[in-house]
Design a protein around this motif. Structure first.
Motif, PDB file in Angstrom:
ATOM      1  N   PRO A  78       0.809  -1.234   0.000  1.00 22.75           N
ATOM      2  CA  PRO A  78       0.000   0.000   0.000  1.00 22.75           C
ATOM      3  C   PRO A  78       0.837   1.276   0.000  1.00 22.75           C
ATOM      4  O   PRO A  78       0.444   2.283  -0.630  1.00 22.75           O
ATOM      5  CB  PRO A  78      -0.814  -0.127   1.291  1.00 22.75           C
ATOM      6  N   PHE A  79       2.016   1.260   0.667  1.00 23.25           N
ATOM      7  CA  PHE A  79       2.866   2.459   0.679  1.00 23.25           C
ATOM      8  C   PHE A  79       3.414   2.741  -0.720  1.00 23.25           C
ATOM      9  O   PHE A  79       3.507   3.900  -1.147  1.00 23.25           O
ATOM     10  CB  PHE A  79       4.020   2.270   1.673  1.00 23.25           C
ATOM     11  N   LYS A 134       0.555   4.155  -2.717  1.00 15.42           N
ATOM     12  CA  LYS A 134       0.309   5.561  -2.338  1.00 15.42           C
ATOM     13  C   LYS A 134       1.310   6.478  -3.037  1.00 15.42           C
ATOM     14  O   LYS A 134       0.933   7.524  -3.606  1.00 15.42           O
ATOM     15  CB  LYS A 134       0.421   5.716  -0.820  1.00 15.42           C
ATOM     16  N   TRP A 135       2.586   6.054  -3.026  1.00 15.54           N
ATOM     17  CA  TRP A 135       3.611   6.863  -3.693  1.00 15.54           C
ATOM     18  C   TRP A 135       3.336   6.951  -5.193  1.00 15.54           C
ATOM     19  O   TRP A 135       3.476   8.020  -5.804  1.00 15.54           O
ATOM     20  CB  TRP A 135       4.978   6.221  -3.441  1.00 15.54           C
ATOM     21  N   ASP A 157       0.002   9.256  -5.749  1.00 13.80           N
ATOM     22  CA  ASP A 157       0.200  10.676  -5.453  1.00 13.80           C
ATOM     23  C   ASP A 157       1.400  11.259  -6.181  1.00 13.80           C
ATOM     24  O   ASP A 157       1.528  12.484  -6.291  1.00 13.80           O
ATOM     25  CB  ASP A 157       0.406  10.872  -3.940  1.00 13.80           C
ATOM     26  N   GLN A 202      -2.707   6.012   8.852  1.00 18.47           N
ATOM     27  CA  GLN A 202      -3.074   6.589   7.557  1.00 18.47           C
ATOM     28  C   GLN A 202      -4.293   7.508   7.685  1.00 18.47           C
ATOM     29  O   GLN A 202      -4.315   8.606   7.151  1.00 18.47           O
ATOM     30  CB  GLN A 202      -3.361   5.467   6.550  1.00 18.47           C
ATOM     31  N   SER A 233      -6.177  12.631   0.484  1.00 20.94           N
ATOM     32  CA  SER A 233      -5.633  12.467  -0.867  1.00 20.94           C
ATOM     33  C   SER A 233      -6.075  11.131  -1.446  1.00 20.94           C
ATOM     34  O   SER A 233      -6.342  10.171  -0.715  1.00 20.94           O
ATOM     35  CB  SER A 233      -4.103  12.539  -0.845  1.00 20.94           C
ATOM     36  N   GLY A 241      -4.233   9.078  -3.092  1.00 21.85           N
ATOM     37  CA  GLY A 241      -3.206   8.080  -2.786  1.00 21.85           C
ATOM     38  C   GLY A 241      -3.381   7.481  -1.399  1.00 21.85           C
ATOM     39  O   GLY A 241      -3.205   6.274  -1.195  1.00 21.85           O
ATOM     40  N   THR A 242      -3.738   8.309  -0.430  1.00 19.86           N
ATOM     41  CA  THR A 242      -3.949   7.820   0.932  1.00 19.86           C
ATOM     42  C   THR A 242      -5.147   6.867   0.971  1.00 19.86           C
ATOM     43  O   THR A 242      -5.097   5.828   1.643  1.00 19.86           O
ATOM     44  CB  THR A 242      -4.186   8.989   1.904  1.00 19.86           C
ATOM     45  N   ALA A 282      -4.050   3.619  -0.581  1.00 12.20           N
ATOM     46  CA  ALA A 282      -3.188   2.894   0.364  1.00 12.20           C
ATOM     47  C   ALA A 282      -4.012   2.308   1.505  1.00 12.20           C
ATOM     48  O   ALA A 282      -3.780   1.156   1.932  1.00 12.20           O
ATOM     49  CB  ALA A 282      -2.114   3.836   0.902  1.00 12.20           C
TER      50      ALA A 282
END
Length: 610
Positions: free
Chosen positions: A53-54, A57-58, A61, A171, A288, A290-291, A294
């Motif tokens: 998930p990290f 997210k990267w 975003d 998160q 966001s 992305g969050t 994630a």
């Protein structure tokens, strides 16, 4: 025999599954390093899934928002490498535990078999063989599976869920709380499931034991089944047992389906609620994209650890039941080496030492009753067999002759009184030494799936080939030379490839091969024809001159091998004397020997002896 109802009743009062499973620790301790190492590897592999998930997210975003294809490809490569590493670690975990757990299973099976050999005959009289077989096969297989998968993944999933929820709260704590709401109801439902599934698992495993018993009896008793045309009734009995087992297994499946359905539905509803709430927050600019991706990826990564709880709990309950069944046997005390207190032992040793080194075999006020029988089979037996003497034991069917002979090698322990060999109380002797002094042959000869020579040499492991040949000659077992491989011929299960008389002769050879100091024979010639019996008796007389012997006899020809005869009646020795003396003085003995009216039989037999 041990009943399912009794076992199930015991299961309702059993300790917790955790306490039961902790009893496996002595067997697991030798391989604990590899098990802990495998668990650590599995935890690392599982936690790698939480890194995905990290990366997502990267990617969302960063490269996706910035329309950077290179960044997307880099992120995809990182995800691929993480996936490969996770798969390698899980494979390494399996390699770590495969060999050690096979060793644990083998060690437990060997311990069970060794323990069964040391349990008293009374235990084997009560327990169905199928129940013991299922404990040594099916139950141990369940325990190996438990140690390989559920035990590790209880730790792995618990660690993954804990770490995952910490990440979720970090998160977006509001969405994390939404996913925490189902925890309490899930714990309550799992507790209810555990108690109900435990009873069903115990019932199923006991029924497997009963089914194994029926299969074993059907194979060993196939001659009776075919001889009496009982195929249909046996098949119906087997079908009924399989129907019961099927019903129980379906009940287990319903329980598992129910808990699994609930465990899958409630978290899905929570994830759906979090998705709606998160989408609203993204639309309002409070979160966001992305969050949210994630967060949802993390939540989805936790689906399997959460949803597998019901399956793992089921396997744990089956393993706990298997452990309980295993230790039900292992907890039964082995045969005791001594059965008297220190004071009694000193007194017995003192009285025995005064009897001299050559006192023969004595029964002193021997009393015995079976644990499940209210009345004593033997009630004050006094008998003395002098050194080098052969004594025939005669009595009506059910008088306790076989029981009395079983007391000499301590297959059963006397209830009261004592038995001495050359003045030494057998209850104070090590069983190994006792059974080196005493050799036995039973009316029903039991042979093992081994060669003829191996079966005979069970009577004396250190006997040489000359002793083996002598024993076969005594038993008139010359038929061995006509077998395909002679003494190396495999006789098959229970020795059914041989006739009843051949099996009995090999059992007799096994009894005499070690030139025992004391010989106990339970009607050893009952399956022989008249001519073979005469030959065996002639050879056996030479052996009996070298030993002190007790022979259970039903026929006059066997009685005539003895120096004296004892009549067992009413649980006591009613008369002792020579064959001719008892024919004249005991109407019961004359009746037993002749099978006719006492006086007529006595006259006829006395006439035949003159």
């Amino acid at each position: 025999m041990t009943s399912i109802s009794a076992a199930t009743g015991a299961a309702s009062r059993k300790p917790s599954a955790v306490r039961t499973l902790l009893r496996l620790w002595p067997y697991v301790r030798p391989v604990r390093a590899r098990l802990f190492g495998a668990a650590f590897v599995a935890v690392v592999a599982s936690c790698l899934g939480l890194v995905f998930p990290f990366v997502l997210k990267w990617m969302v975003d960063g490269p996706v928002a910035d329309r950077d294809p290179g960044g997307v490809w880099l992120g995809a490569l990182v995800l691929l490498l993480l996936g490969v590493l996770e798969a390698v670690l899980f494979g390494f975990r399996r390699w770590l535990v495969a060999r050690p757990l096979a060793g644990v299973e083998a060690a437990m099976r060997a311990a069970l078999y060794r323990h069964l050999q040391r349990l008293p005959i009374a235990f084997h009289d009560r327990w169905a063989s199928g129940q013991l077989l299922s404990r040594g096969t099916t139950d141990l297989m369940l325990l190996r599976m438990f140690l390989a998968f559920p035990l590790t993944f209880l730790l792995v999933n618990a660690t993954t869920i804990l770490a995952g929820f910490v990440i979720l709260l970090m998160q977006e704590w509001t969405l994390g709380l939404v996913l925490l709401i189902p925890v309490v109801p899930l714990m309550i439902l799992c507790s209810l499931f555990e108690s109900r599934y435990s009873l069903a698992a115990r019932r199923a495993q006991d029924q497997v034991g009963d089914l194994t018993t029926v299969v074993e009896e059907g194979v060993l008793g196939i001659r009776i089944i075919k001889g009496f045309g009982r195929h249909r009734s046996q098949s119906l009995a087997f079908r009924e047992l399989t129907r019961r087992l099927r019903t129980t297994e379906l009940g287990k499946a319903r329980l598992l389906a129910g808990i699994w359905g609930v465990i899958m539905t409630i978290p899905e509803l929570a994830i759906g609620a979090a998705l709606v709430l998160g989408t609203v927050q993204v639309a309002n600019g409070d979160l966001s994209a992305g969050t949210l991706v994630a967060f949802l990826s993390t939540a989805l990564a936790l689906r399997w650890p959460v949803e597998s709880i019901g399956f793992i709990l089921a396997l744990c309950q089956e393993a706990a039941t298997a452990t309980e069944r295993y230790f039900e046997v292992m907890d039964v005390p082995e045969e005791k080496e001594t059965v008297r207190s220190g004071t009694e032992a000193s007194g017995a040793a003192a009285s025995g030492s005064g009897a001299g080194d050559e006192d023969g075999l004595r029964f002193e006020a021997v009393r015995f009753h079976y644990p499940d029988a209210p009345d004593a089979v033997l009630d004050g037996v006094d008998l003395h067999i002098r050194p080098g003497e052969t004594l025939a034991l005669v009595g009506a069917t059910g008088s306790g002759k076989t029981t009395l002979t079983a007391l000499v090698p301590r297959l059963h322990e006397v209830t009261a009184g004592r038995i001495t060999l050359d003045g030494e109380d057998i209850a104070l002797m090590e069983r190994r030494r006792l059974r080196e002094l005493v050799s036995v042959a039973f009316e029903e000869p039991t042979l093992f799936s081994a060669s003829v020579g191996e079966n005979v040499l069970m009577g004396a492991a250190d006997a040489d080939e000359a002793a083996l040949t002598r024993a076969l000659d005594v038993a008139q077992a010359g038929f061995v030379t006509d077998l395909p491989d002679g003494i190396r011929t495999e006789v098959g299960e229970q020795g059914h490839s041989l006739s009843g008389g051949q099996r009995q002769r090999l059992a007799l050879a096994r009894a005499v091969v070690g030139r025992p100091r004391f010989l106990v024979l339970d009607d050893p010639l009952s399956a022989l024809d008249v001519h073979t019996e005469a030959l065996v008796e002639a050879a056996l007389r030479r052996v009996l001159r070298e030993t002190t012997a007790l022979i259970v006899a039903h026929r006059p020809s066997t009685v005539l091998l003895a120096d004296r005869v004892a009549l067992l009646s009413g649980g006591r020795i009613a008369a002792v004397g020579t064959h001719q003396e008892l024919l004249r003085t005991s109407a019961e003995y004359a009746w037993l020997m002749a099978g006719t009216e006492p006086h007529t039989g006595a006259k006829a037999l006395e006439g035949s002896d003159r």
